[in-house]
Design a protein around this motif. Structure first.
Motif, mmCIF file in Angstrom:
data_model
loop_
_atom_site.group_PDB
_atom_site.id
_atom_site.type_symbol
_atom_site.label_atom_id
_atom_site.label_comp_id
_atom_site.label_asym_id
_atom_site.label_seq_id
_atom_site.Cartn_x
_atom_site.Cartn_y
_atom_site.Cartn_z
ATOM 1 N N ALA A 4 -25.870 65.533 140.223
ATOM 2 C CA ALA A 4 -25.846 64.612 141.361
ATOM 3 C C ALA A 4 -26.043 63.169 140.899
ATOM 4 N N ALA A 5 -27.034 62.961 140.039
ATOM 5 C CA ALA A 5 -27.341 61.598 139.588
ATOM 6 C C ALA A 5 -26.184 61.018 138.780
ATOM 7 N N ALA A 6 -25.534 61.858 138.006
ATOM 8 C CA ALA A 6 -24.433 61.385 137.162
ATOM 9 C C ALA A 6 -23.191 61.062 137.982
ATOM 10 N N SER A 7 -22.917 61.825 139.019
ATOM 11 C CA SER A 7 -21.589 61.768 139.634
ATOM 12 C C SER A 7 -21.534 61.673 141.154
ATOM 13 N N ALA A 8 -22.535 62.152 141.852
ATOM 14 C CA ALA A 8 -22.389 62.304 143.307
ATOM 15 C C ALA A 8 -22.661 61.007 144.055
ATOM 16 N N HIS B 223 -8.699 67.994 127.334
ATOM 17 C CA HIS B 223 -10.092 68.433 127.276
ATOM 18 C C HIS B 223 -10.210 69.773 126.541
ATOM 19 N N VAL B 224 -11.109 69.815 125.574
ATOM 20 C CA VAL B 224 -11.449 71.075 124.909
ATOM 21 C C VAL B 224 -12.960 71.178 124.899
ATOM 22 N N GLY B 225 -13.492 72.087 125.671
ATOM 23 C CA GLY B 225 -14.944 72.206 125.772
ATOM 24 C C GLY B 225 -15.383 73.640 125.643
ATOM 25 N N LYS B 226 -16.628 73.891 125.980
ATOM 26 C CA LYS B 226 -17.164 75.247 125.830
ATOM 27 C C LYS B 226 -16.569 76.196 126.868
ATOM 28 N N HIS B 227 -16.402 75.691 128.092
ATOM 29 C CA HIS B 227 -15.928 76.580 129.156
ATOM 30 C C HIS B 227 -14.462 76.384 129.506
ATOM 31 N N PHE B 228 -13.911 75.237 129.187
ATOM 32 C CA PHE B 228 -12.543 74.930 129.632
ATOM 33 C C PHE B 228 -11.709 74.244 128.564
ATOM 34 N N ARG B 229 -10.430 74.598 128.552
ATOM 35 C CA ARG B 229 -9.442 73.818 127.829
ATOM 36 C C ARG B 229 -8.384 73.397 128.841
ATOM 37 N N VAL B 230 -8.290 72.123 129.099
ATOM 38 C CA VAL B 230 -7.401 71.619 130.141
ATOM 39 C C VAL B 230 -6.636 70.413 129.612
ATOM 40 N N GLN B 231 -5.327 70.564 129.519
ATOM 41 C CA GLN B 231 -4.521 69.502 128.941
ATOM 42 C C GLN B 231 -4.239 68.371 129.917
ATOM 43 N N GLY B 232 -3.881 68.724 131.169
ATOM 44 C CA GLY B 232 -3.449 67.688 132.093
ATOM 45 C C GLY B 232 -2.076 67.164 131.686
ATOM 46 N N PRO B 233 -1.588 66.040 132.232
ATOM 47 C CA PRO B 233 -2.244 65.280 133.299
ATOM 48 C C PRO B 233 -2.151 66.003 134.651
ATOM 49 N N LEU B 234 -2.907 65.508 135.601
ATOM 50 C CA LEU B 234 -2.819 66.027 136.963
ATOM 51 C C LEU B 234 -1.486 65.606 137.568
ATOM 52 N N SER B 235 -0.912 66.475 138.390
ATOM 53 C CA SER B 235 0.384 66.170 139.006
ATOM 54 C C SER B 235 0.235 65.467 140.357
ATOM 55 N N ILE C 113 -8.987 72.669 141.620
ATOM 56 C CA ILE C 113 -9.910 71.892 142.466
ATOM 57 C C ILE C 113 -9.534 70.409 142.436
ATOM 58 N N ALA C 114 -9.247 69.893 141.255
ATOM 59 C CA ALA C 114 -8.843 68.488 141.142
ATOM 60 C C ALA C 114 -7.592 68.242 141.980
ATOM 61 N N ARG C 115 -6.666 69.165 141.888
ATOM 62 C CA ARG C 115 -5.385 68.995 142.557
ATOM 63 C C ARG C 115 -5.509 69.081 144.075
ATOM 64 N N GLU D 38 -16.885 67.143 134.938
ATOM 65 C CA GLU D 38 -16.317 66.148 134.017
ATOM 66 C C GLU D 38 -14.802 66.319 133.882
ATOM 67 N N VAL D 39 -14.348 67.565 133.808
ATOM 68 C CA VAL D 39 -12.905 67.820 133.710
ATOM 69 C C VAL D 39 -12.196 67.322 134.968
ATOM 70 N N VAL D 40 -12.754 67.629 136.109
ATOM 71 C CA VAL D 40 -12.127 67.211 137.362
ATOM 72 C C VAL D 40 -12.053 65.683 137.443
ATOM 73 N N LYS D 41 -13.125 65.023 137.089
ATOM 74 C CA LYS D 41 -13.105 63.552 137.104
ATOM 75 C C LYS D 41 -12.072 63.015 136.116
ATOM 76 N N GLY D 42 -11.966 63.671 134.977
ATOM 77 C CA GLY D 42 -10.966 63.263 133.995
ATOM 78 C C GLY D 42 -9.553 63.412 134.533
ATOM 79 N N LEU D 43 -9.293 64.532 135.194
ATOM 80 C CA LEU D 43 -7.958 64.755 135.762
ATOM 81 C C LEU D 43 -7.644 63.724 136.844
ATOM 82 N N TRP D 44 -8.660 63.356 137.597
ATOM 83 C CA TRP D 44 -8.438 62.358 138.653
ATOM 84 C C TRP D 44 -8.095 60.980 138.082
ATOM 85 N N ASP D 45 -8.353 60.774 136.804
ATOM 86 C CA ASP D 45 -7.982 59.505 136.162
ATOM 87 C C ASP D 45 -6.597 59.564 135.517
#
Ligand SMILES: Cc1cc2nc3c(=O)[nH]c(=O)nc-3n(C[C@H](O)[C@H](O)[C@H](O)COP(=O)(O)O)c2cc1C
Ligand SMILES: Cc1cc2nc3c(=O)[nH]c(=O)nc-3n(C[C@H](O)[C@H](O)[C@H](O)COP(=O)(O)O)c2cc1C
Lengths: 441, 441
Positions: free
Chosen positions: B234-238, B198-210, B113-115, B164-171
């Motif tokens: 929504a309040a946090a991010s949208a 990122h290591v969380g409850k639902h996802f482990r995502v190393q990145g970086p985004l390409s 999704i980030a990509r 949060e993961v997607v926003k992180g990848l976008w950075d």
């Protein structure tokens, strides 16, 4: 001039071309790989030249770790656009050329893949193709909740099931399912919409797909595997195979091996086109072609060059660059590394020679010469029965494509080997591939 | 005329419009929802009218089972194009309008999704937006290896982490990471490329985004949740929320509830635009508008109408169509059903009335009247502080959009409520939203 079988041509256009230093060429736009305008220029040039298709390879992440240190930041093959998104944009500004994107069966779900490629097929008026891969790097695995890449057997078992599910979903709607009868209020005939109800080892997918049957029946399937299971998937389902063979004997062996597998799937030998990759440096004279080659190679720093061997052969930075290529220490040598080693032995190459060749075409076979010289080589492969066409991987884009159009195309056409006009409007028609039958019809 | 705050306008363009019988309108192309040409016509019209964005809702599968029997085959909302693929094609034939696609956090992986959205942001020159949803039907779950939809708490917990993961990848890439220095051979500055790890409850995502940092910093985030967690995301991010409120009081409550949450995330009240949906029937006179409405409703067969209530209220086909709406038997009534019931009670609606209203705008608020009448209503909401703009969901496309442009736009502009020219070239600029800071800069 007698009519001879026409070759098929693909244009591989990932990044700025296949040469490791493409971005450093004085005329290259180093930011091109992230720009739609760059790819529009490339795709429209390829379409004007009547290429069958443009193709985008893919990896889902930045593959190269910084090995050897310092190499990564010298590589422009780090920032790019997602291929399906890009091809979809290109579909709106082209009208005849096929649009083939890579997508991994290891890190995707079949419903998404079936849906996206079917949509691209509609949007492009029947020009979509899917290059089926299983991915290969740990870097990709680590973007998808894993520590390491899925191991070979599981990956290919999943791939085979994945492809069957996708094909099943593409049959959800029969050709004539949509009656769209405004008077009666019946939009479609429910007897012609089919849930798949797939329950397998890797997937449970109910369906039906929410995209109606596509202009090509289904998108063209492409494969690029050299292993047993990879070749079986190709023989069972693919219309095109991208091959990597560096000498005619190997190429011929691969070609026949693959074609021999078709019969057991009830398919004729011409239903699968084998297209070896070629990275071509060309010009008015052989020496001009060689100058272009040498000039590009001079732009490859040693770390970057060695990084091209790293993935297959490990870190060679402790060895003298101009000495012989050592035996790999990794006992599980991949097929790509085996090819590289054979080439190094046969041609007595140094480490620098080997990385130069590899970095020049990302492992693809490199040809250097005038139009007639290059076409002699292409013709020899076709006549020997080792190729139905070629996947052209220019060293730099758009420059290398322009060179191909200027120096190679006229010679191909002079010899009656390549079309001057598209045969049809869909990729399937241009490839001369049969329309698939819907399993429910 | 004093300068007043400008409203934001989105155009929701899924299928052939929001009316259940849109495809049966004499002037509708019933196959339009699978055609690029249809969407080009719609998007270019919306762009000429200076809409902020076009929007595609989405479900990953055919949602309606055939309940009640016979309804499914009357629905044109069964065959369509995948929204991201479609918007990417539209990006090549538009230049200013925002392109917002829905994608589910429940049945996707954050790296993809980030990509894809980052790629669309590059391809479109800064016009991409992501409508974050968690999906809602078992039909979708069954296309992704499950029997039933993931339950609420897990789904939203996953959604929050996903975003949060997607926003992180976008950075991953800082703004100025690419030095592209041909002379030194350095393509980027490795200190400015960041793995997420990122290591969380639902996802482990190393990145970086390409994909490098995008023209908008990151794509615009859109949300449409009414529940506690949905509103927190929504309040946090949208930057945009699509709302569904059928009366001013509810709309005002929702608006303030949402805006009150912004402060704890260090955001100002104007950093999130609330845009309720509107399905509008309009014309030269009120009676012409009402004739259009009645004519469309007459094209909805009872089974199809009842299928619109089925998902929220179960099978009502045993009750008299012109009798009162029964209490739902399902104790876990969803918010959408609650809204429907409140409306039925307040306005003393029959089952037929209720399905007619629902089928007319797919649950969106319906307005019927002349330009001035409709704009009175829009202005009242804006002045009361219940809306920053509206998500226009025409009953039929392109017809309903043309009506909006003809009858509503001039009145909005006469009152100084809507732009006559785009303020900028990106969606972010047109929304007046701040550029996000890269966490690493
Ligand atoms: C021309 C060519 C293109 C390929 N493109 C990709 C690609 O884009 N992405 C990818 O993950 N693998 C790609 N591969 C790798 C193959 O899918 C396959 O994994 C590899 O050839 C090894 O084959 P095997 O796994 O069957 O042994 C490509 C291979 C070839 C020959
Ligand atoms: C205007 C609007 C558009 C929506 N679009 C979608 C959509 O395209 N796909 C989807 O799965 N859900 C969609 N939803 C559902 C919401 O994401 C959300 O699940 C729903 O409003 C219930 O909110 P809650 O889950 O926070 O209670 C939409 C909701 C609204 C109000």
């Amino acid at each position: 001039m007698t009519t001879r079988p026409q070759i098929k041509l693909g244009l591989s256009m990932r990044y700025l071309g296949y040469h490791a230093a493409a971005w450093r060429h004085p005329d290259a736009d180093p930011a091109g790989a992230s720009k739609l305008s760059h790819f529009i220029r490339v795709a429209q040039t390829a379409e004007a030249a009547k290429f069958d298709m443009v193709f985008l390879a893919d990896g889902i992440g930045i593959r190269a770790r910084d090995e050897p240190p310092g190499a990564l930041s010298q590589s422009a093959q780090t920032a790019e656009l997602e291929p399906l998104t890009l091809l979809s944009a290109l579909s709106a500004v082209t009208s005849r050329i096929g649009l083939v994107s890579t997508a991994s069966t290891t890190y995707n779900e079949p419903f998404h893949i079936a849906r996206k490629f079917a949509s691209l097929d509609h949007i492009s008026g029947g020009r979509a193709g899917w290059n089926i891969v299983t991915s290969w790097s740990d870097a990709e695995a680590r973007n998808f909740n894993r520590e390491e890449h899925v191991e070979y057997a599981t990956r290919y078992e999943r791939a085979a099931e994945f492809v069957e599910v996708v094909k099943g979903l593409w049959d959800s709607w029969e050709e004539d399912a949509l009656c769209m009868d405004k008077a009666s209020g019946r939009f479609f005939d429910p007897a012609k919409l089919h849930a798949l109800n797939h329950v397998g080892k890797h997937f449970r997918v109910q369906g039906p797909l929410s995209v109606k049957r596509t202009p090509q029946g289904r998108p063209i399937l492409v494969q690029a595997g050299v292993s047993e299971v990879g070749m079986e998937i190709a023989a069972a389902s693919a219309e095109v195979v991208y091959a990597v063979s560096h000498d005619l004997e190997t190429g011929l062996g691969y070609y026949n091996n693959l074609k021999d597998r078709l019969e057991k799937y009830g398919r004729g030998r011409d239903e699968l086109k084998v297209m070896p990759g070629l990275t071509i440096f060309t010009g008015h004279t052989e020496s001009e072609a060689r100058e272009k080659y040498d000039m590009m190679n001079a732009l490859v720093p040693p770390q970057l060059g060695l990084s091209y061997l790293y993935g297959q052969m490990g870190d060679l930075s402790a060895y003298p660059l101009d000495g012989p290529v050592p035996e790999p220490t990794n006992p599980k040598v991949r097929s790509i590394a085996r090819n590289l080693l054979t080439m190094a032995r046969n041609d007595n190459l140094s480490i620098r020679d080997l990385y130069t060749i590899t970095a020049a075409g990302f492992g693809t076979r490199v040809l250097i010469g005038t139009g007639p010289q290059v076409v002699d080589e292409m013709e020899a492969w076709v006549d020997a029965g080792a190729a139905d066409g070629f996947n052209i991987c220019p060293p730099i884009l758009p420059l290398g494509l322009d060179d191909f159009v200027t120096f190679i195309m006229p010679e191909l056409r002079r010899r009656g080997m390549f079309r001057t006009e598209y045969e049809g409007t869909t990729l399937r028609e241009n490839l001369g591939a049969k329309m698939p039958k819907n399993r429910y019809s």
